[in-house]
Design an enzyme around this catalytic site. Structure first.
Site, PDB file in Angstrom:
ATOM      1  CE1 TYR A  88      60.956  77.987  24.144  1.00 50.12           C
ATOM      2  CE2 TYR A  88      61.881  78.838  26.196  1.00 50.12           C
ATOM      3  CZ  TYR A  88      60.892  78.856  25.224  1.00 50.12           C
ATOM      4  OH  TYR A  88      59.840  79.743  25.343  1.00 50.12           O
ATOM      5  CG  LEU A 134      80.638  81.413  30.110  1.00 47.76           C
ATOM      6  CD1 LEU A 134      80.327  80.729  31.439  1.00 47.76           C
ATOM      7  CD2 LEU A 134      81.073  82.867  30.333  1.00 47.76           C
ATOM      8  CG  ASP A 135      75.765  77.118  27.290  1.00 50.93           C
ATOM      9  OD1 ASP A 135      75.194  78.154  26.910  1.00 50.93           O
ATOM     10  OD2 ASP A 135      75.287  75.973  27.117  1.00 50.93           O
ATOM     11  CB  VAL A 136      76.088  83.172  28.880  1.00 50.08           C
ATOM     12  CG1 VAL A 136      75.311  84.173  29.738  1.00 50.08           C
ATOM     13  CG2 VAL A 136      77.590  83.368  29.049  1.00 50.08           C
ATOM     14  CB  CYS A 180      73.645  76.306  30.199  1.00 47.46           C
ATOM     15  SG  CYS A 180      73.130  76.061  31.927  1.00 47.46           S
ATOM     16  CG  LEU A 221      69.639  83.960  36.233  1.00 47.54           C
ATOM     17  CD1 LEU A 221      69.106  85.358  35.943  1.00 47.54           C
ATOM     18  CD2 LEU A 221      70.403  83.951  37.550  1.00 47.54           C
ATOM     19  CB  SER A 222      65.701  78.305  34.880  1.00 49.24           C
ATOM     20  OG  SER A 222      64.745  77.278  35.036  1.00 49.24           O
ATOM     21  CD  GLN A 252      65.954  76.608  31.393  1.00 49.98           C
ATOM     22  OE1 GLN A 252      66.804  77.435  31.733  1.00 49.98           O
ATOM     23  NE2 GLN A 252      65.422  76.617  30.185  1.00 49.98           N
ATOM     24  CB  CYS A 305      56.519  83.379  18.252  1.00 47.73           C
ATOM     25  SG  CYS A 305      56.573  84.455  19.701  1.00 47.73           S
TER      26      CYS A 305
END
Length: 394
Positions: free
Chosen positions: A128, A164-166, A168, A190-191, A194, A358
């Site tokens: 995404y 590190l994948d911030v 993800c 934070l999901s 996901q 968009c």
């Protein structure tokens, strides 16, 4: 009211038909491509000053319906707004003090909508974020795989390194990096929705020994210098202007000396971060990304530099994102009946407008998107990044 409305629109020459429910019809050209079905006659008064957020709100609240190709709808709406109001001045940027609870709620609102809904219109890996089109005719799936590989190449990932994948997401980048670059990946999001799907797909791919994903705020990362490389894709738009310094300070703290940091995110057109697009940003803030704030490229680079990250390379991908969004919008439009079974009518209306709007906005340079590659130099100022980009494209 309709007579006044007709007089207001006279002379605009838009491919637009306006139909009032149970009332008259107005064609602005002989061959209209877009039809606005006015369900609430009182809307005619509001349309004397048709900003994009007002038009979008009217559609979301079912005060009107639309007929026609969704891309044509967005273009006609923009032309209608500019035809009656001219180019609107951008409102001052709002800077919010983002805390953990606010960010968690905003992320949940957007990303926990429905994994099955997102799967309808994303690529098979459910990436995404902006694709990378080596050729404009590349498929969405090809462009997303190329983007994942482009990021890994820029990071010069090597077997055995810790990444590190911030933010993800559904884990597409983490799995790609682990599978093809043999690195150990720690991803945070934070999901909850996901994370659940990302962990399931990681297990199905047999990558649990190299990919660990967890629900964690970036501000709660423990320790120091835990990672050889860091990547953040489509996440810093949620950080907020006031938190940028803290965000990049944490990335600097977490990466080892000599390590690379890649920040991939949407950026504002204006240096002060104010929005453009006839009120489109206001619509997105209300319905799509609560509390989202777009920094300008210069603001991001300045903040990274102040926190000790030396910027090495910047790549703008604005037209790549326009093409990505066009794919997403087209995919959703082709599966509207299935989407209506997964999310509410209101949510579906929001997402139809959001994706097409968009795509239109990126195509017209209302906002941009940049990959910023930086290094944390050693104490003596040295690093070991190749002197040219040749290895990236080899």
């Amino acid at each position: 009211m309709f007579a006044q409305f007709s007089e207001t629109l006279a002379g605009l020459q838009l491919p637009l038909r306006v139909v009032v429910k149970g009332g008259p019809t107005l064609d602005l050209t002989e061959d209209p491509r877009v039809t606005l079905l006015i369900n609430d006659p009182n809307l005619l008064g509001d349309m004397q000053a048709p900003t994009l957020d007002k038009l979008g709100d009217a559609y979301v609240s079912q005060r009107m319906d639309i007929q026609g190709n969704i891309m044509d709808v967005i273009e006609v709406a923009d032309r209608l707004s500019k035809g009656l109001l001219g180019e609107l001045a951008s409102p001052p940027v709002e800077r919010t003090e983002h805390d953990r609870q606010m960010d968690a709620e905003a992320i949940s609102y957007h990303y926990d909508l429905s994994n099955d809904f997102y799967a309808l219109w994303l690529d098979p890996q459910m990436v995404y974020s902006c694709g990378y089109f080596r050729n404009p005719e590349d498929s969405l799936a090809t462009a997303q795989t190329q983007k994942l590989d482009h990021l890994c190449r820029k990071l010069r990932l090597k077997p055995g390194e810790r990444l590190l994948d911030v933010g993800c997401g559904w884990g597409g980048l983490a799995r790609h990096a682990a599978r093809f670059y043999d690195v150990e990946v720690h991803g945070i999001t934070l999901s909850k929705a996901q994370l659940e799907l990302a962990n399931r797909r990681t297990a199905e791919a047999g990558l649990e020994d190299r990919v660990r994903l967890e629900l964690l705020d970036y501000r709660d990362l423990p320790g120091r210098e835990n990672f050889d490389k860091i990547v953040s894709v489509g996440m810093f738009e949620h950080v907020g202007h006031r938190n940028l310094a803290r965000y990049f300070a944490i990335l600097h703290e977490q990466v080892k000396p000599g390590g690379l940091v890649m920040n991939h995110g949407i950026t504002a057109k204006h240096v002060d971060g104010r929005q453009v697009g006839q009120g489109a940003g206001k619509f997105i803030g209300r319905y799509v990304f609560p509390h989202g704030e777009l920094p300008h490229l210069s603001m991001a680079i300045a903040s990274m530099s102040e926190q000790g990250l030396e910027v090495l390379d910047v790549e703008g991908l604005r037209l790549h994102y326009a093409r990505t969004l066009e794919h997403w919008s087209r995919n959703l439009e082709q599966r509207l009946e299935e989407a209506a079974e997964l999310v509410s009518d209101k949510a579906l209306r929001i997402w139809r407008i959001y994706l097409a709007g968009c795509a239109y906005g990126f195509r017209r340079n209302w906002m941009n998107i940049h990959q910023i590659l930086a290094v944390k130099p050693h104490a003596d100022g040295s690093h070991h990044v190749p002197w040219t980009r040749d290895d990236i494209y080899r």
